[in-house]
Design a protein around this motif. Structure first.
Motif, mmCIF file in Angstrom:
data_model
loop_
_atom_site.group_PDB
_atom_site.id
_atom_site.type_symbol
_atom_site.label_atom_id
_atom_site.label_comp_id
_atom_site.label_asym_id
_atom_site.label_seq_id
_atom_site.Cartn_x
_atom_site.Cartn_y
_atom_site.Cartn_z
ATOM 1 N N ALA A 1 -53.357 -15.508 -71.216
ATOM 2 C CA ALA A 1 -54.039 -15.733 -69.942
ATOM 3 C C ALA A 1 -54.930 -14.541 -69.600
ATOM 4 O O ALA A 1 -54.737 -13.436 -70.120
ATOM 5 C CB ALA A 1 -52.999 -15.939 -68.837
ATOM 6 N N PRO A 2 -55.921 -14.728 -68.710
ATOM 7 C CA PRO A 2 -56.812 -13.622 -68.342
ATOM 8 C C PRO A 2 -56.016 -12.445 -67.778
ATOM 9 O O PRO A 2 -55.102 -12.635 -66.967
ATOM 10 C CB PRO A 2 -57.715 -14.230 -67.263
ATOM 11 N N GLU A 3 -56.383 -11.241 -68.196
ATOM 12 C CA GLU A 3 -55.669 -10.052 -67.720
ATOM 13 C C GLU A 3 -56.598 -8.848 -67.784
ATOM 14 O O GLU A 3 -57.532 -8.808 -68.586
ATOM 15 C CB GLU A 3 -54.410 -9.807 -68.555
ATOM 16 N N SER A 4 -56.312 -7.871 -66.944
ATOM 17 C CA SER A 4 -57.099 -6.643 -66.917
ATOM 18 C C SER A 4 -56.235 -5.498 -66.417
ATOM 19 O O SER A 4 -55.263 -5.714 -65.683
ATOM 20 C CB SER A 4 -58.341 -6.807 -66.032
ATOM 21 N N VAL A 5 -56.582 -4.287 -66.831
ATOM 22 C CA VAL A 5 -55.873 -3.088 -66.376
ATOM 23 C C VAL A 5 -56.883 -1.976 -66.106
ATOM 24 O O VAL A 5 -57.943 -1.908 -66.733
ATOM 25 C CB VAL A 5 -54.840 -2.583 -67.408
ATOM 26 N N ILE A 6 -56.527 -1.119 -65.170
ATOM 27 C CA ILE A 6 -57.307 0.090 -64.903
ATOM 28 C C ILE A 6 -56.752 1.213 -65.775
ATOM 29 O O ILE A 6 -55.571 1.547 -65.691
ATOM 30 C CB ILE A 6 -57.233 0.478 -63.415
ATOM 31 N N VAL A 7 -57.603 1.760 -66.630
ATOM 32 C CA VAL A 7 -57.205 2.894 -67.470
ATOM 33 C C VAL A 7 -57.425 4.210 -66.722
ATOM 34 O O VAL A 7 -56.594 5.113 -66.751
ATOM 35 C CB VAL A 7 -58.003 2.885 -68.794
ATOM 36 N N SER A 8 -58.564 4.305 -66.033
ATOM 37 C CA SER A 8 -58.904 5.514 -65.298
ATOM 38 C C SER A 8 -59.555 5.155 -63.975
ATOM 39 O O SER A 8 -60.374 4.227 -63.924
ATOM 40 C CB SER A 8 -59.858 6.389 -66.128
ATOM 41 N N PRO A 9 -59.179 5.838 -62.883
ATOM 42 C CA PRO A 9 -58.264 6.980 -62.857
ATOM 43 C C PRO A 9 -56.798 6.559 -62.954
ATOM 44 O O PRO A 9 -56.456 5.414 -62.681
ATOM 45 C CB PRO A 9 -58.561 7.617 -61.491
ATOM 46 N N SER A 10 -55.960 7.534 -63.329
ATOM 47 C CA SER A 10 -54.515 7.338 -63.342
ATOM 48 C C SER A 10 -53.927 8.008 -62.110
ATOM 49 O O SER A 10 -54.600 8.801 -61.440
ATOM 50 C CB SER A 10 -53.911 7.941 -64.609
ATOM 51 N N PRO A 11 -52.675 7.732 -61.795
ATOM 52 C CA PRO A 11 -52.056 8.363 -60.617
ATOM 53 C C PRO A 11 -51.998 9.888 -60.702
ATOM 54 O O PRO A 11 -51.833 10.563 -59.698
ATOM 55 C CB PRO A 11 -50.639 7.770 -60.603
ATOM 56 N N HIS A 12 -52.151 10.427 -61.928
ATOM 57 C CA HIS A 12 -52.034 11.879 -62.115
ATOM 58 C C HIS A 12 -53.384 12.590 -62.094
ATOM 59 O O HIS A 12 -53.432 13.819 -62.149
ATOM 60 C CB HIS A 12 -51.321 12.174 -63.440
ATOM 61 N N ASP A 13 -54.472 11.847 -62.034
ATOM 62 C CA ASP A 13 -55.798 12.471 -62.047
ATOM 63 C C ASP A 13 -56.075 13.184 -60.727
ATOM 64 O O ASP A 13 -55.674 12.725 -59.654
ATOM 65 C CB ASP A 13 -56.884 11.423 -62.298
ATOM 66 N N LEU A 14 -56.797 14.289 -60.834
ATOM 67 C CA LEU A 14 -57.204 15.042 -59.648
ATOM 68 C C LEU A 14 -58.591 14.568 -59.232
ATOM 69 O O LEU A 14 -59.589 14.848 -59.907
ATOM 70 C CB LEU A 14 -57.216 16.542 -59.956
ATOM 71 N N LEU A 15 -58.660 13.841 -58.147
ATOM 72 C CA LEU A 15 -59.923 13.310 -57.638
ATOM 73 C C LEU A 15 -60.307 14.055 -56.369
ATOM 74 O O LEU A 15 -59.451 14.421 -55.559
ATOM 75 C CB LEU A 15 -59.797 11.816 -57.352
ATOM 76 N N LEU A 16 -61.601 14.250 -56.202
ATOM 77 C CA LEU A 16 -62.109 14.953 -55.027
ATOM 78 C C LEU A 16 -62.995 14.042 -54.203
ATOM 79 O O LEU A 16 -63.785 13.252 -54.749
ATOM 80 C CB LEU A 16 -62.899 16.197 -55.448
ATOM 81 N N ALA A 17 -62.866 14.142 -52.903
ATOM 82 C CA ALA A 17 -63.678 13.326 -51.994
ATOM 83 C C ALA A 17 -65.155 13.634 -52.174
ATOM 84 O O ALA A 17 -65.543 14.786 -52.429
ATOM 85 C CB ALA A 17 -63.255 13.597 -50.553
ATOM 86 N N ASP A 18 -65.944 12.576 -52.096
ATOM 87 C CA ASP A 18 -67.413 12.659 -52.149
ATOM 88 C C ASP A 18 -67.955 13.098 -53.506
ATOM 89 O O ASP A 18 -69.146 13.395 -53.626
ATOM 90 C CB ASP A 18 -67.943 13.599 -51.050
ATOM 91 N N VAL A 19 -67.099 13.161 -54.511
ATOM 92 C CA VAL A 19 -67.550 13.499 -55.868
ATOM 93 C C VAL A 19 -67.607 12.210 -56.682
ATOM 94 O O VAL A 19 -66.583 11.538 -56.848
ATOM 95 C CB VAL A 19 -66.606 14.514 -56.541
ATOM 96 N N PRO A 20 -68.795 11.852 -57.165
ATOM 97 C CA PRO A 20 -68.922 10.580 -57.899
ATOM 98 C C PRO A 20 -67.998 10.536 -59.127
ATOM 99 O O PRO A 20 -67.867 11.510 -59.864
ATOM 100 C CB PRO A 20 -70.392 10.558 -58.326
ATOM 101 N N THR A 21 -67.361 9.409 -59.308
ATOM 102 C CA THR A 21 -66.518 9.165 -60.476
ATOM 103 C C THR A 21 -66.704 7.710 -60.869
ATOM 104 O O THR A 21 -67.643 7.045 -60.392
ATOM 105 C CB THR A 21 -65.045 9.494 -60.168
ATOM 106 N N LYS A 22 -65.875 7.207 -61.732
ATOM 107 C CA LYS A 22 -65.944 5.773 -62.053
ATOM 108 C C LYS A 22 -64.544 5.245 -62.297
ATOM 109 O O LYS A 22 -63.647 5.972 -62.738
ATOM 110 C CB LYS A 22 -66.849 5.496 -63.251
ATOM 111 N N ILE A 23 -64.374 4.000 -61.958
ATOM 112 C CA ILE A 23 -63.144 3.270 -62.251
ATOM 113 C C ILE A 23 -63.432 2.418 -63.474
ATOM 114 O O ILE A 23 -64.426 1.668 -63.488
ATOM 115 C CB ILE A 23 -62.739 2.377 -61.056
ATOM 116 N N TRP A 24 -62.611 2.534 -64.507
ATOM 117 C CA TRP A 24 -62.871 1.710 -65.695
ATOM 118 C C TRP A 24 -61.545 1.265 -66.336
ATOM 119 O O TRP A 24 -60.495 1.837 -66.089
ATOM 120 C CB TRP A 24 -63.759 2.440 -66.700
ATOM 121 N N GLY A 25 -61.661 0.214 -67.124
ATOM 122 C CA GLY A 25 -60.483 -0.314 -67.796
ATOM 123 C C GLY A 25 -60.858 -1.384 -68.797
ATOM 124 O O GLY A 25 -62.007 -1.485 -69.235
#
Length: 328
Positions: free
Chosen positions: A224-248
């Protein structure tokens, strides 16, 4: 009854997978070290010189093939995601055991042609050579395929994965591979193939790996159709207002047509870009994101070319979520 040249390396149910789960899956082709390993009854070690495959049942030319016979036949490579269906004892629990690999081997159709499969055969049964107990059941691991799938060009008796011979842990020297269908159908340590005019009657096709539906029981076959988020992970250090990307990754038996991502726990959704598919590979999706500070719950969901999607919960392909913390 066991054959000579075989012994069980480890007995009982077994699971191995990367500690980071899906967040470890950051490459298009999944290295073997990051590809899950699941067995019902344990790992089997087979001396390649003693291995053979018997093809019988509704065939006009019952056939026995040695490893050298298969190696001499035409080979094909096929890229495919490889996914475990999860526990048959808890079929609505999403396990997300997934990878994307390149198999190489002999098309099953060529073996069935050599055995001269008869026109009244509607199913092909495949049996593994391992032995032992699973969930208080002790019998051969046997699965079946409708004849249309068994003859499909992508279904192979695999000798290699990612360019290397199959190890005993991977089901070597030869395993069945059924791209697009859950891994339970890709029988490891395959030892016999039987053409039949009905479904196999063993526990792994009757008691296990069937889903209830309003119209009756449905075999756990097509993914069946499925998808997962690879990044970011719960352990990644993300900063506000700094461009990033969500991918999977997104995948399924049918091609993925669209992926949506939510950055607010499902309150709203944005369309991600989706990459191409090769054979039955997974497809990469990504979405640019400029996060605000605080805690966020990210979700992804996909839809295939038939318009089928992912349920929010209580299913093996339920929507995936990741909780992240964004620093100020």
């Amino acid at each position: 009854m066991t054959r000579t040249g075989m012994h069980m390396i480890k007995k009982g149910f077994s699971f191995q997978g990367p500690a980071e789960g899906v967040h470890a899956l950051n490459s298009w082709i999944t290295p073997e070290d990051d590809l899950f390993l699941v067995t019902h009854m344990g790992f089997l070690n087979i001396d390649p010189d003693h291995w053979h495959l018997d093809v019988d049942g509704l065939v006009d030319n019952p056939t026995r093939l040695r490893l050298s016979d298969l190696q001499a036949m035409p080979q094909r490579e096929y890229m495919s995601f490889h996914e475990c269906a999860g526990s048959p004892l808890a079929p609505t629990v999403a396990k997300r055991r997934i990878g994307n690999v390149v198999w190489k081997g002999v098309p099953l159709s060529l073996v069935l042609e050599r055995a001269k499969i008869r026109t009244d055969a509607s199913y092909v049964w495949t049996s593994g050579l391992e032995w032992g107990e699973y969930a208080e059941i002790e019998e051969a691991y046997q699965k079946d395929l409708p004849i249309e799938k068994a003859l499909a060009e992508e279904v192979i008796l695999a000798l290699e994965i990612n360019g290397r011979p199959l190890t005993p842990e991977r089901g070597g020297p030869v395993r069945l591979v059924v791209p697009g269908w859950y891994g339970t159908n890709s029988v490891k340590w395959v030892g016999s193939i039987t053409a039949a005019n009905r479904r196999a009657s063993g526990a792994y096709t009757t008691r296990f790996y069937n889903d209830p539906t309003p119209s009756g029981v449905k075999p756990v076959w097509s993914v069946a159709p499925e998808s997962v988020i690879v990044s970011p992970s719960p352990h990644d250090l993300l900063l506000a207002d700094v461009p990033t990307k969500i991918w999977g990754w997104a995948w399924g038996d049918r091609q993925t047509a669209a992926v949506e991502v939510s950055v607010d726990g499902g309150g709203s959704w944005q369309r991600a870009t989706v990459g191409p598919r090769e054979d039955r590979s997974w497809q990469r999706f990504e979405l640019p994101w400029i996060p605000a500070s605080g805690q966020r719950v990210l979700l992804c969901r996909c839809t295939n070319e038939l318009g089928e999607g992912q349920p929010p919960s209580d299913a093996r392909n339920a929507v995936h979520s990741v909780q992240v913390q964004i620093g100020a």
